[in-house]
Design an enzyme around this catalytic site. Structure first.
Site, PDB file in Angstrom:
ATOM      1  N   LYS A 184       0.833  -1.197   0.000  1.00 31.08           N
ATOM      2  CA  LYS A 184       0.000   0.000   0.000  1.00 31.08           C
ATOM      3  C   LYS A 184       0.872   1.254   0.000  1.00 31.08           C
ATOM      4  CE  LYS A 184      -3.766  -0.356   2.297  1.00 31.08           C
ATOM      5  NZ  LYS A 184      -4.292  -0.788   3.578  1.00 31.08           N
TER       6      LYS A 184
ATOM      7  N   MET B 235      -5.409  -7.625   8.573  1.00 26.73           N
ATOM      8  CA  MET B 235      -4.892  -6.756   9.635  1.00 26.73           C
ATOM      9  C   MET B 235      -5.834  -5.574   9.827  1.00 26.73           C
ATOM     10  SD  MET B 235      -0.844  -7.019   8.985  1.00 26.73           S
ATOM     11  CE  MET B 235      -0.937  -6.707   7.251  1.00 26.73           C
TER      12      MET B 235
ATOM     13  N   ARG C 152      -3.780  -1.369  -6.072  1.00 29.47           N
ATOM     14  CA  ARG C 152      -2.926  -2.562  -5.984  1.00 29.47           C
ATOM     15  C   ARG C 152      -3.303  -3.494  -7.126  1.00 29.47           C
ATOM     16  NH1 ARG C 152      -5.772  -4.615  -0.464  1.00 29.47           N
ATOM     17  NH2 ARG C 152      -7.815  -4.968  -1.334  1.00 29.47           N
TER      18      ARG C 152
ATOM     19  N   SER D   8      16.099 -40.790  -8.629  1.00 32.58           N
ATOM     20  CA  SER D   8      14.873 -40.019  -8.447  1.00 32.58           C
ATOM     21  C   SER D   8      14.752 -39.726  -6.957  1.00 32.58           C
ATOM     22  CB  SER D   8      13.667 -40.815  -8.940  1.00 32.58           C
ATOM     23  OG  SER D   8      12.502 -40.070  -8.710  1.00 32.58           O
TER      24      SER D   8
END
Ligand code: PEP
Ligand code: MG
Length: 877
Positions: free
Chosen positions: A23, A104, A337, A764
């Protein structure tokens, strides 16, 4: 303190994401582009990590720096914190490096107090707005900073609505809101024993701390684990001067995407609300209008917004997700964003952007997260029908896919119902290895117990079957009924499961099969052009092999031959072989297994045509095959002419305390060479038969010996293979080449890979066992205690899902190097579960492996991840 922890938006740039968070760096970038951004400053992610290092304290020097920047912001805006003439109000918002939407906390209208509210009322000539903003601030501060439950505040609103006889928040008058502020503050004091803080500086520092703390709230921690975001990154905090969308009818707020995030269509999508603050749009209390309507309400702001959208998409070369506010007719950009999108939209947008000349094919590939493809590879619910259906419960999205069918409660019923043409959902308390066939024939699996690594989850993912696990709300009311979401369900009732969301529906929802077409196939073709790592599949049946080829597999990296014996009558012969006491008995059982195995191998060669096929010799942890049910033991005793008691004795003698470290892999062939003889005969005869039908395929079987830790072990088994194979080939009259190689899955084999490579023609990496044995964690049991490791932040990821590059990876690198020393052209692959994990695939690319091998449904994911790896490696140079 010389270190800089705070940046004005005008000091940052789009390149500073690690420091400023997503941000913060985008606000800086928009500021630099001359867009209308309410100014502010960003407290860096480093300040957050420092806050934790200092024992959850903001260092006095950092606090000082924050206040210095506050003064700068006051100068920029001409407003002053707590001022009684022109007060500054700010928002305080989190912003990590990777976007973590909704995880958040955010606080708006900070700077309000008993005096400032009056000033704002006067300045705006709008006391209603002022008190509304103040009461929102008290509510958010109490919730986020002081952790007082939101519930009581909402109750106060409801009580006041009832008292005043109104229904909507917007009907409150200024006096009502003033009264509400009084009630909020009284509740605050009653709860905490102190007055609501009036000093804006205290409000600010406490809010910044709260955002730092929210980095570690449980939902953020969970989100990071799901999305592989390191805990060490920390979040930045953005302090931004407020603009108000709720000052009247010439103000508003909204969100918009430059393209449709569900379909990817190139069309502005968005919503706005007039006279509202951001949370009103999200909370859904009032119904927002679509963005096109803004044209009618505020044509000038709308035009400006369109120009900004174009400019932003052009600048970021990706679909943007934006927040804006209009204050008294003036547009402000609060955020932009790269927008989150569905898998289908991600593909369309990436391909469209290339065709529009905006980005390169490489950028388009990097724009699509390989893991996201998962959602497109399983049958899909019909979108409309899904929307209309009611969710009755939710649990862990253990294995993606969309499943609809009738409820059954036992694996045996699942098989019986399937045989009569029904589609079923298997509902169990939890599943066990005996349920495998029932799981296999079910559309979906729902368990009441068990996590993401429970038996049900792991097996379902391996099979590509939808699974929702650990639904604790299910209460079994009898053997064949349960309650969920307040309703009762019994055998035969319809249920639908969404393995990508964990949603459970109490009805049938139609599905459509997955296929790689359109944009999906275009992007995959680009990925194939760029990647250097080959992608094979782990497949045990012709059906799985065909599915994998359809998804683009270039060979088989692992056929677990023991998995061919799980089903029906085969398990009986397998059990007979395991409990045989004499070579003679064992040869009788092996003779029953031979034709089944040979015909399976033929089916697999046919499905794979000219592509390489690696067949791994028997490696069962024996306990997975031993009969436990009385009737199975009785039947087996009869078949073998044994007394039930004697058979029970044999079974109990075969009990191992740690079967995963027990008598499995090449150890079986060392004890019982006739097993390796039978398997060689099956592999080679099948190859001869199919080669005779299709000489052009040039079939070259790759025989893989498991669980080797000592060169002499490998040599012992290889000698058997070569003797039997060469004899059969000589007799066949055709030419057939084959390779004998080994798995590197025991640390000792990795340490001595140069010796092992003298016999092994390929390696492998069996990273399931290699992880188990390097950590000393049991594959079967670690799930039970790994959660404590995540909680205590000792581990961020399940090492069985994502390769531990630091430790196990070192062994892989070492083995590659040593193996090549002995045999420069040695073929190197990986066939543990990590072979389908994008992060681990990047490691495999760097380690110089030739191929990764994964379950059929992860093949497209691996193809894309391998392309990511190639692009990133070449850009890192
Ligand atoms: C491995 O150990 O990584 C492997 C592929 O073998 P299995 O899972 O069958 O033990
Ligand atoms: Mg193994």
């Amino acid at each position: 303190m010389s270190h800089k922890y705070v940046y004005l938006f005008s000091e940052g740039s789009g390149k500073m994401k690690n420091l400023l968070g997503g941000k913060g760096c985008n606000l800086a970038e928009m500021t630099n582009l001359g867009m209308p951004v309410p100014q502010g400053f960003t407290v860096t992610t480093e300040a957050c990590t420092r806050y934790y290092e200092d024992g959850e304290k903001i260092h006095s020097e950092i606090e000082k720096e924050i206040f210095e920047y506050l003064t700068k912001l006051e100068a920029i805006t001409g407003k002053v914190f707590g001022d009684l003439e022109n007060p500054l109000l700010v928002s305080v918002r989190s912003g990590a490096r990777a976007s973590m939407p909704g995880m958040m906390d955010t606080i708006l209208n900070l700077g309000m107090n008993d005096e400032v509210v009056e000033v704002v009322a006067k300045l705006t000539n709008n006391p209603r707005f002022a008190y509304d903003s103040y009461r929102r601030f008290i509510q958010m501060f109490s919730d986020v900073v002081m952790e007082i439950s939101k519930k009581r505040f909402e109750e106060i609103i409801d009580e006041m609505k009832e008292e005043k006889g109104i229904k909507l928040d917007t009907e409150f008058t200024a006096d009502d809101l003033r009264e509400m502020v009084g009630k909020y503050k009284a509740f605050y004091k009653a709860n905490l024993g102190t007055d609501f803080p009036q000093d804006p500086r205290v409000q600010l520092i406490e809010s910044i701390k709260a955002v730092f703390r929210s980095w570690n709230n449980p939902r953020a921690i969970y989100y990071r684990r799901m999305n592989e975001i390191p805990h060490s990154w920390g979040t930045a905090v953005n302090v931004q001067s407020m603009v108000f969308g709720n000052t009247g009818d010439d103000s508003g707020t909204g969100v918009a995407f430059t393209r449709d995030p569900s379909t990817g269509a190139k069309k502005l999508m968005g919503e706005f609300l007039m006279n509202a603050q951001g949370e009103d749009v999200v909370a859904g209390i009032r119904t927002p209008q679509t963005i096109e309507h803004l044209k009618d309400v505020m044509p000038q702001a709308y035009e400006e917004f369109l120009t900004i959208c174009d400019k932003l998409e052009d600048h970021y070369r990706d679909m943007q997700d934006m927040e804006f506010t209009i204050e008294k007719g003036k547009l402000y950009m609060l955020q932009t964003r790269n927008g989150k999108r569905t898998a289908a939209a991600a593909l369309k947008i990436a391909v469209d952007l290339v065709q529009e000349g905006m980005i390169s094919k490489e950028d388009a590939i990097l724009q699509v997260d390989p893991k996201q493809l998962d959602a497109l590879l399983h049958p899909q619910f019909d979108v409309k029908a899904l929307k209309a259906a009611e969710v009755i419960g939710k649990a862990l999205p253990a294995s993606p896919g969309a499943a609809s069918g009738k409820v059954v409660f036992t694996a045996a019923d699942a098989v019986a119902w399937k045989n009569r043409g029904e589609k079923v959902i298997l509902v169990r308390l939890e599943t066990s290895p005996e349920d495998i066939e029932g799981m296999h024939v079910s559309q979906g699996i729902l368990t009441a117990r068990g996590g993401m690594t429970s038996h049900a989850a792991v097996v379902a993912r391996g099979m590509g079957t939808c699974c929702v696990s650990g639904c604790g709300d299910i209460k079994f009311t009898s053997d064949k009924s349960f309650t969920l979401g307040g309703k009762s369900y019994k055998e035969g009732d319809y249920l639908s499961l969404d393995g990508s969301t964990g949603n459970i529906y109490g009805e049938a929802i139609p599905t459509v099969p997955a296929s790689i077409t359109g944009d999906f196939s275009t992007l995959m073709a680009w990925a194939d052009e760029i990647r250097t790592l080959k992608v094979r599949t782990n497949a045990d049946t012709p059906k799985d092999a065909r599915q994998a080829v359809e998804f683009g597999a270039e060979g088989i990296g692992l056929t677990r031959t023991e998995h061919m014996f799980f089903e029906g009558e085969r398990i009986a012969a397998m059990r007979e072989m395991i409990v045989s006491k004499t070579e003679e008995q064992r040869r009788i059982a092996l003779a029953k297994l031979l034709p089944m195995q040979r015909s399976d191998f033929e089916g697999i060669y046919e499905a794979m045509e000219y592509r390489p096929v690696t067949i791994r010799y028997l490696d069962p942890p024996l306990h997975e095959f031993l009969p436990t049910a009385e009737e199975d033991i009785v039947a087996l005793a009869k078949e073998m002419n044994l007394e039930v008691k004697d058979l029970k004795d044999i079974i109990s003698n075969l009990h191992e305390f740690n079967p995963m470290m027990g008598h499995r892999g090449c150890r079986l062939a060392v004890s019982y060479p006739e097993i390796a003889e039978m398997q060689t005969q099956a592999v080679i005869e099948a190859a001869i038969n199919v080669s005779k039908r299709h000489p052009e395929w040039k079939i070259k079987p790759e025989i893989m010996i498991p669980l080797v830790g000592e060169i002499k072990e490998l040599k012992y088994v290889k000698d058997i293979v070569v003797r039997v194979a060469d004899e059969l080939i000589a007799k066949s009259g055709i030419e057939l080449e084959y390779l004998v190689g080994t798995m590197i899955e025991i640390p000792r084999a990795a340490l001595l890979a140069d010796e092992i490579a003298t016999e092994a023609e390929f390696f492998s990496f069996g990273t399931n066992d290699l992880t188990q044995m390097t950590f000393g964690f049991s594959r079967d049991d670690a799930g039970a205690f790994l959660n404590s490791y995540y909680d205590k932040k000792i581990f961020e990821q399940d090492p069985f899902a994502r390769l531990d590059q630091h430790g196990v990876g070192k062994l892989v690198e070492m083995a590659c190097k040593l193996g090549k020393q002995t045999r420069p052209d040695i073929k190197l692959g990986i066939c543990g579960e990590h072979g389908g994990d994008p992060n681990s695939i990047e490691f495999c690319h760097r380690a110089g492996l030739n191929y990764v091998s994964c379950s059929p449904f992860r093949v497209p994911i691996a193809r894309l991840a391998a392309a990511h790896a190639a692009i990133k490696a070449s850009r890192a140079k």
